[in-house]
Motif scaffolding. Structure first.
Motif, PDB file in Angstrom:
ATOM      1  N   ASN A 144      42.080   4.034  55.109  1.00 48.74           N
ATOM      2  CA  ASN A 144      42.729   4.894  55.082  1.00 48.74           C
ATOM      3  C   ASN A 144      42.323   6.435  55.745  1.00 48.74           C
ATOM      4  O   ASN A 144      42.984   7.697  55.789  1.00 48.74           O
TER       5      ASN A 144
ATOM      6  N   THR B 194      42.779  11.743  58.493  1.00 48.44           N
ATOM      7  CA  THR B 194      43.753  10.495  57.118  1.00 48.44           C
ATOM      8  C   THR B 194      44.864   9.483  58.748  1.00 48.44           C
ATOM      9  O   THR B 194      44.098   9.403  59.580  1.00 48.44           O
TER      10      THR B 194
ATOM     11  N   ASP C 111      38.444   1.818  53.058  1.00 52.14           N
ATOM     12  CA  ASP C 111      40.146   1.311  52.523  1.00 52.14           C
ATOM     13  C   ASP C 111      40.178   1.588  52.238  1.00 52.14           C
ATOM     14  O   ASP C 111      39.297   2.521  50.494  1.00 52.14           O
ATOM     15  N   ASP C 112      40.749   0.241  50.846  1.00 55.19           N
ATOM     16  CA  ASP C 112      41.147   1.125  49.488  1.00 55.19           C
ATOM     17  C   ASP C 112      40.335   0.544  48.333  1.00 55.19           C
ATOM     18  O   ASP C 112      40.740   0.527  47.339  1.00 55.19           O
TER      19      ASP C 112
END
Length: 115
Positions: A32, A52, A99-100
């Protein structure tokens, strides 16, 4: 496990330039944000620059206009171009890939700016 590797630090005189590199083992679509932080002993870790997934960078006020963050998608790499370096830029520079689920840190690369 995401691996993050920084390189490009070194010793430079005030007013000089360096380019730091951060390579991430995961493809960009899994990441991300990529951020550069810097750490000086006895001080809080400082966020220097962030990029981003959309590719828009943002900078700390202390480096805006002197540092430029760019991304090479094909190499899963970001570059932090630093110009007009100052002694107060001396620090260990660390890259973080988010990341997520979590953030992943590299080992850091030392930047030393002599006056």
């Amino acid at each position: 496990q995401v691996q993050v590797v920084e390189s490009g630090g070194g010793l430079v005189q005030a007013g000089g330039s360096l380019r730091l590199r951060c390579t991430v083992s995961q493809p960009w679509f899994n990441i991300n944000t990529i951020s550069w932080y810097r750490q000086v002993p006895g001080k809080e870790r400082e966020l220097v620059a962030t990029i981003t997934g959309a590719g828009t960078p943002d900078y700390a006020d202390s480096v805006r206009g002197r540092f430029t963050l760019t991304r090479d998608n094909g190499q899963n790499t970001v570059y932090l171009q630093m110009i007009r370096l100052k002694p107060e830029d001396t620090a260990v520079y660390l890259c973080n890939a988010q990341d997520d689920y979590m953030g992943y840190w590299g080992q850091g690369t030392q930047v030393t700016v002599s006056s």
